[in-house]
Design a protein around this motif. Structure first.
Motif, PDB file in Angstrom:
ATOM      1  N   ARG A 181     -13.500   9.796  11.239  1.00 28.35           N
ATOM      2  CA  ARG A 181     -12.100   9.737  10.912  1.00 28.35           C
ATOM      3  C   ARG A 181     -11.576  11.283  11.252  1.00 28.35           C
ATOM      4  N   VAL A 182     -10.175  11.023  11.680  1.00 24.35           N
ATOM      5  CA  VAL A 182      -9.336  12.260  12.033  1.00 24.35           C
ATOM      6  C   VAL A 182      -8.276  12.242  11.124  1.00 24.35           C
ATOM      7  N   PHE A 183      -7.987  13.471  10.449  1.00 22.74           N
ATOM      8  CA  PHE A 183      -6.707  13.511   9.485  1.00 22.74           C
ATOM      9  C   PHE A 183      -5.872  14.766   9.801  1.00 22.74           C
ATOM     10  N   ASN A 184      -4.646  14.474   9.466  1.00 20.79           N
ATOM     11  CA  ASN A 184      -3.744  15.485   9.534  1.00 20.79           C
ATOM     12  C   ASN A 184      -3.766  16.597   8.288  1.00 20.79           C
ATOM     13  N   THR A 185      -4.049  17.930   8.676  1.00 17.98           N
ATOM     14  CA  THR A 185      -4.333  18.999   7.806  1.00 17.98           C
ATOM     15  C   THR A 185      -3.260  18.976   6.738  1.00 17.98           C
ATOM     16  N   ALA A 186      -1.843  18.963   7.484  1.00 20.18           N
ATOM     17  CA  ALA A 186      -0.627  19.199   6.665  1.00 20.18           C
ATOM     18  C   ALA A 186      -0.765  18.374   5.172  1.00 20.18           C
ATOM     19  N   ASN A 187      -0.798  16.927   5.652  1.00 21.73           N
ATOM     20  CA  ASN A 187      -0.330  16.067   4.418  1.00 21.73           C
ATOM     21  C   ASN A 187      -1.486  15.181   4.023  1.00 21.73           C
ATOM     22  N   SER A 188      -2.816  15.344   4.949  1.00 24.44           N
ATOM     23  CA  SER A 188      -3.860  14.594   4.422  1.00 24.44           C
ATOM     24  C   SER A 188      -3.967  13.246   4.753  1.00 24.44           C
ATOM     25  N   THR A 189      -3.013  12.738   5.725  1.00 23.74           N
ATOM     26  CA  THR A 189      -3.232  11.469   6.151  1.00 23.74           C
ATOM     27  C   THR A 189      -4.203  11.137   7.084  1.00 23.74           C
ATOM     28  N   SER A 190      -4.504  10.013   7.389  1.00 24.36           N
ATOM     29  CA  SER A 190      -5.655   9.556   8.154  1.00 24.36           C
ATOM     30  C   SER A 190      -4.808   9.135   9.561  1.00 24.36           C
ATOM     31  N   LEU A 191      -5.363   9.618  10.613  1.00 24.54           N
ATOM     32  CA  LEU A 191      -4.537   9.510  11.735  1.00 24.54           C
ATOM     33  C   LEU A 191      -5.507   8.582  12.778  1.00 24.54           C
ATOM     34  N   ARG A 192      -6.570   8.755  12.911  1.00 19.51           N
ATOM     35  CA  ARG A 192      -7.570   7.785  13.804  1.00 19.51           C
ATOM     36  C   ARG A 192      -8.765   7.601  13.179  1.00 19.51           C
ATOM     37  N   SER A 193      -9.413   6.364  13.469  1.00 13.74           N
ATOM     38  CA  SER A 193     -10.780   6.076  13.144  1.00 13.74           C
ATOM     39  C   SER A 193     -11.425   5.640  14.269  1.00 13.74           C
ATOM     40  N   LEU A 194     -12.652   6.341  14.534  1.00 13.80           N
ATOM     41  CA  LEU A 194     -13.543   6.237  15.776  1.00 13.80           C
ATOM     42  C   LEU A 194     -14.918   5.478  15.172  1.00 13.80           C
ATOM     43  N   LYS A 195     -15.145   4.519  15.995  1.00 10.07           N
ATOM     44  CA  LYS A 195     -16.259   3.923  15.658  1.00 10.07           C
ATOM     45  C   LYS A 195     -17.048   3.617  16.919  1.00 10.07           C
ATOM     46  N   ALA A 196     -18.335   4.239  17.022  1.00 11.54           N
ATOM     47  CA  ALA A 196     -19.401   3.985  17.967  1.00 11.54           C
ATOM     48  C   ALA A 196     -20.666   4.106  17.434  1.00 11.54           C
ATOM     49  N   HIS A 197     -20.819   4.789  16.314  1.00 14.67           N
ATOM     50  CA  HIS A 197     -22.182   4.895  15.729  1.00 14.67           C
ATOM     51  C   HIS A 197     -22.646   3.905  14.874  1.00 14.67           C
ATOM     52  N   SER A 198     -23.819   3.386  14.862  1.00 11.52           N
ATOM     53  CA  SER A 198     -24.342   2.503  14.120  1.00 11.52           C
ATOM     54  C   SER A 198     -24.982   2.808  13.112  1.00 11.52           C
ATOM     55  N   ARG A 199     -25.140   4.063  12.632  1.00 13.95           N
ATOM     56  CA  ARG A 199     -25.640   4.969  11.442  1.00 13.95           C
ATOM     57  C   ARG A 199     -24.931   5.957  11.336  1.00 13.95           C
TER      58      ARG A 199
END
Length: 530
Positions: free
Chosen positions: A117-135
């Motif tokens: 997951r990628v977050f915005n440091t300023a307001n702690s909101t989640s921007l992106r969710s990257l899914k490629a790993h099975s573990r």
């Protein structure tokens, strides 16, 4: 004999090498390196974390917040002052490897499910969710230079992925990058396309995304133990790897030639980081589960300082400004060291530091006023400022039944507590008598009036939740052993028995109704579950 008596004697000084060693405190080291590390004021970060601090990272840009991975969250500490403020970034499972972008605007982290997951440091909101790993995605790193749109990730599925963050698509995927878990990784300080990974298969590999789409590594090194941490040194030509109790330095330009091996830790080395010290020099810091943090000067291949902590160390980080040192432990405590000015350090007399230990020197006891009035003052005089007040222990006021139990007067204790009509106290005394194996004997010795008190309590509380089985068994036993006394005891005892019977009948009806309701609801729940 007279000549010997008149002989003049001269005192001699004892030989210094024959004297026993002095029992004074260990002499503090006065080397410039030790003096520098003693300018850090040690404290703990009140983060209320009770689970291991698996990773720590400072932002590369001002105001240099600190990210700490613990349990299922990443905590961002915006200040490490006496009252630090923090915000929490939540992940769906155990969080790993927080990494700041080069400008500090974004922070990425992996988790146990394999999600990045990628977050915005300023307001702690989640921007992106990257899914490629099975573990579990144990390694998440942004490049160190000017590339702001990409990041690397690797994990327990032995897969290496380079991501395009805005589109959430993988630019490079290397399945089977290692033969075991990938638990360490580091971007190169000289190229945004070069990345190093360390695995539990004892190998460290360097990847270049520009060469053949990164399908194979450009360099492979055998560390000789499961690799826990990997770090490029500032020039980019040297690589530090940690595994087992050894830290090794490798020359990447020379094809992975071993330069030096540091074996000063007693247990597994868990983390590496770089620290800027005095005169612009850089040190390699390593932490281990043996509780030691060690500073290594890789220009002279020499350990320059060592610090001990009262816990197993799992992670370490050093601020880009060179003023804050943080260490994460297995019990959730974050130890901080904040650099102070020289004059502030000299004014601090409450702490004495050596190369390995940190301890506190107690403040001197105030001197008592030695005058007649002080020692002859009465009980009514109030203490003045600076006096030590010794308080007497407050006497515990025991209940009457507790006093009787201490004297082993079991029947009297039972009667006394029955008269109080306090249900919790009565049950506590009954359980204590059961533990002493005296309850049946006490019931046998009760007279008619005392037996009436006992039956009154039973008839009112026989179906008490949590105590019903105990009280019903007790009531059955009392009715058996005192049946004749109850029959000849008069109308009062008969009323108590009648009330007990009525309560039991009502309880049976209630239980039957509950079973009927359960029979009606169970099929509905089964259908809803399908």
């Amino acid at each position: 004999m007279a000549d010997e008596a008149n002989r003049q004697l001269f005192p001699t000084q004892p030989a210094s090498h024959l004297l026993p060693p002095s029992r004074t405190a260990k002499t503090l080291s006065t080397t410039p390196e030790s003096s520098y590390w003693r300018t850090f004021r040690s404290s703990t970060l009140p983060s209320n974390l009770h689970l291991p601090i698996t990773s720590l990272a400072f932002s590369p840009s001002s105001p240099f917040p600190l990210a700490a991975a613990s349990s299922t969250s990443i905590r961002l500490f915006s200040s490490l002052s006496s009252e630090p403020s923090f915000s929490t970034l939540s992940l769906p499972d155990l969080a790993y490897s927080p990494s700041f972008r080069c400008d500090g605007g974004l922070i990425a982290a992996g988790c146990e499910t394999g999600l990045v997951r990628v977050f915005n440091t300023a307001n702690s909101t989640s921007l992106r969710s990257l899914k490629a790993h099975s573990r579990a995605s144990r390694v998440v790193k942004f490049p160190l230079l000017h590339q702001k749109l990409r990041l690397f990730s690797a994990g327990d599925d032995a897969q290496l992925v380079q991501w395009d963050v805005p589109s959430e698509t993988p630019l490079l995927t290397v399945p089977g990058a290692h033969r075991d878990y990938i638990r360490a990784g580091a971007p190169s300080p000289v190229s945004d396309d070069v990345f190093a990974t360390g695995s539990y298969d004892h190998t460290v590999k360097i990847w270049d995304a520009r060469v053949d789409s990164g399908a194979s590594s450009v360099l492979s090194i055998n560390h000789g133990a499961p690799v826990e941490s990997v770090l490029f040194l500032p020039s980019g030509g040297l690589l530090a790897t940690a595994g087992g109790n050894t830290v090794k330095i490798w020359d990447v330009i020379a094809g992975g030639k071993a330069v030096h091996s540091v074996e000063t830790h007693n247990k597994t080395v868990t983390g590496l980081t770089l620290a800027k010290v005095r005169d612009g020099e850089t040190r390699l810091l390593s932490v281990s589960i043996d509780g030691y943090l060690k500073s290594f000067d890789f220009s002279r291949f020499k350990i320059t300082h060592s610090m001990r902590y009262p816990a197993q160390l799992l992670s370490v980080a050093f601020s880009p400004t060179g003023t804050i040192r943080v260490v994460g432990t297995n019990n959730g405590v974050i130890y901080t060291g904040i650099k102070t000015k020289k004059d502030e350090l000299e004014g601090e007399t409450a702490q004495v530091r050596s190369d390995e230990f940190v301890w506190s020197v107690p403040e001197p006891m105030p001197v008592l006023r030695k005058n007649k009035r002080y020692f002859s003052r009465g009980q009514s005089e109030m203490p003045s400022e600076g006096d030590f007040v010794i308080k007497r222990r407050e006497k515990v006021k025991l209940k009457e039944h507790d006093k009787l139990l201490r004297k082993f007067m079991h029947k009297d204790a039972l009667v006394s507590v029955l008269k109080t009509k306090r249900t919790t106290s009565i049950i506590a005394v009954l359980e204590e008598l059961v533990a002493r194996k005296k309850l049946i004997k006490c019931v046998l010795n009760l007279d008619i009036d005392e037996l009436g008190l006992f039956l009154l309590f039973i008839s009112k509380n026989a179906t008490l939740p949590g105590r019903a089985r105990f009280l019903m068994d007790l009531a059955k036993r009392v009715l058996e052993i005192r049946a004749e006394d109850i029959e000849s005891g008069g109308a009062e005892l008969a009323v108590h028995v009648r009330n007990l019977r009525r309560m039991v009948v009502q309880e049976i009806q209630i239980q039957r109704s509950l079973l009927e309701i359960q029979g009606m609801i169970s099929p509905l729940l089964a259908i809803a579950g399908k």
